[in-house]
Scaffold this motif. Sequence first.
Motif, short mmCIF file in Angstrom:
data_model
loop_
_atom_site.label_atom_id
_atom_site.label_comp_id
_atom_site.label_asym_id
_atom_site.label_seq_id
_atom_site.Cartn_x
_atom_site.Cartn_y
_atom_site.Cartn_z
N SER A 7 10.51 6.90 48.71
CA SER A 7 11.47 7.57 49.83
C SER A 7 12.37 8.46 49.54
N ALA A 8 12.65 8.76 48.17
CA ALA A 8 13.81 9.51 48.04
C ALA A 8 13.82 11.02 48.45
N TRP A 9 14.50 11.24 49.49
CA TRP A 9 14.47 12.59 50.06
C TRP A 9 14.90 13.71 49.15
N TRP A 10 14.22 14.56 48.87
CA TRP A 10 14.59 15.69 48.11
C TRP A 10 15.70 16.53 48.45
N PRO A 11 15.93 17.00 49.65
CA PRO A 11 17.05 17.72 50.23
C PRO A 11 18.53 16.96 49.72
N SER A 12 18.35 15.67 49.85
CA SER A 12 19.48 14.79 49.53
C SER A 12 19.82 14.79 48.11
N VAL A 13 18.72 14.63 47.24
CA VAL A 13 18.85 14.63 45.86
C VAL A 13 19.54 15.81 45.67
N LEU A 14 18.98 17.21 46.04
CA LEU A 14 19.52 18.19 45.65
C LEU A 14 21.10 18.48 46.09
N LYS A 15 21.31 18.07 47.28
CA LYS A 15 22.54 17.96 47.82
C LYS A 15 23.58 17.26 46.72
N ASN A 16 23.28 16.14 46.41
CA ASN A 16 24.06 15.54 45.72
C ASN A 16 24.26 16.11 44.19
N LEU A 17 23.29 16.80 43.76
CA LEU A 17 23.47 17.36 42.51
C LEU A 17 24.40 18.51 42.65
N GLN A 18 24.20 19.33 43.78
CA GLN A 18 25.15 20.51 44.10
C GLN A 18 26.54 19.91 44.18
N GLU A 19 26.82 18.84 44.92
CA GLU A 19 28.17 18.10 45.28
C GLU A 19 29.11 17.65 43.91
N SER A 20 28.00 17.23 43.09
CA SER A 20 28.53 16.75 41.90
C SER A 20 29.03 17.69 40.84
N GLY A 21 28.68 19.05 41.15
CA GLY A 21 29.09 19.84 40.15
C GLY A 21 27.98 20.44 39.03
N CYS A 22 26.86 19.72 39.42
CA CYS A 22 25.70 20.17 38.47
C CYS A 22 25.59 21.62 38.15
N PRO A 23 25.51 21.72 36.89
CA PRO A 23 25.26 23.37 36.43
C PRO A 23 24.25 23.89 37.06
N ARG A 24 24.42 25.14 37.32
CA ARG A 24 23.32 25.91 38.14
C ARG A 24 21.95 25.78 37.75
N ASN A 25 21.90 25.84 36.29
CA ASN A 25 20.51 26.18 35.59
C ASN A 25 19.79 24.94 35.79
N LEU A 26 20.63 23.60 35.72
CA LEU A 26 19.83 22.18 35.87
C LEU A 26 19.80 22.16 37.27
N PHE A 27 20.62 22.43 38.21
CA PHE A 27 20.08 22.45 39.65
C PHE A 27 18.74 23.24 40.07
N ASN A 28 18.77 24.55 39.71
CA ASN A 28 17.49 25.43 39.59
C ASN A 28 16.19 24.69 39.27
N LEU A 29 16.47 24.40 37.91
CA LEU A 29 15.18 23.53 37.25
C LEU A 29 14.77 22.24 38.28
N THR A 30 15.73 21.58 38.69
CA THR A 30 15.35 20.31 39.65
C THR A 30 14.70 20.72 40.88
N LYS A 31 15.32 21.83 41.60
CA LYS A 31 14.80 22.70 42.84
C LYS A 31 13.36 23.08 42.43
N ASN A 32 13.15 23.74 41.20
CA ASN A 32 11.73 23.99 41.15
C ASN A 32 10.98 23.01 40.67
N TYR A 33 11.33 21.68 40.20
CA TYR A 33 10.51 20.58 39.93
C TYR A 33 9.87 20.04 41.17
N PHE A 34 10.96 19.96 42.28
CA PHE A 34 10.58 19.68 43.75
C PHE A 34 9.43 20.56 44.47
N SER A 35 9.48 21.67 43.90
CA SER A 35 8.70 22.66 44.74
C SER A 35 7.18 22.77 44.53
#
Length: 167
Positions: A7-35
Amino acid sequence: MEGAFNSAWWPSVLKNLQESGCPRNLFNLTKNYFSQRKATLATNNITIERAVSKGVPQGSCLGPGMWNIFYNSLLNLTFTSGTKIVAFADDLLLLTRGKSVSEVENIANTELKKVSMWAKDNKVRFNDQKSKVLLMTRRKRKERKDLGVYLNNKHLRQVKTMKYWVL
């Protein structure tokens, strides 16, 4: 939680990554992983493929970390000073304290409304059938012992004992 890892909703995972200060390259990797993810079921001569838009892979190295990122926003909610929240995997333990049974009941219901709103905002649901209420007190005074605590607008069953394993 119903369906937890699924049930883990991907937009929430991405939002939490962004709010926690995740480096952009890791954020983009995760976003790509979910696409464009797909789940495939193959049996005999039949193969069914469906697009997937939520959930983290169980049994993978990445799944538990993604679940923790998703669930962490619940643990970071602001609760009253007499409330503690403990989580293990997809289980949640909400502890409240008060000066009377009525106060504890009111606090528990207020806190569970916050939890329910978080669940609604994050497109998940806590299982009210598996959720229970336990009153622990050292008080001897005559006071009602039954609690009216609700989750998803359903009265939670009160029990006299409960097992909760923490490693």
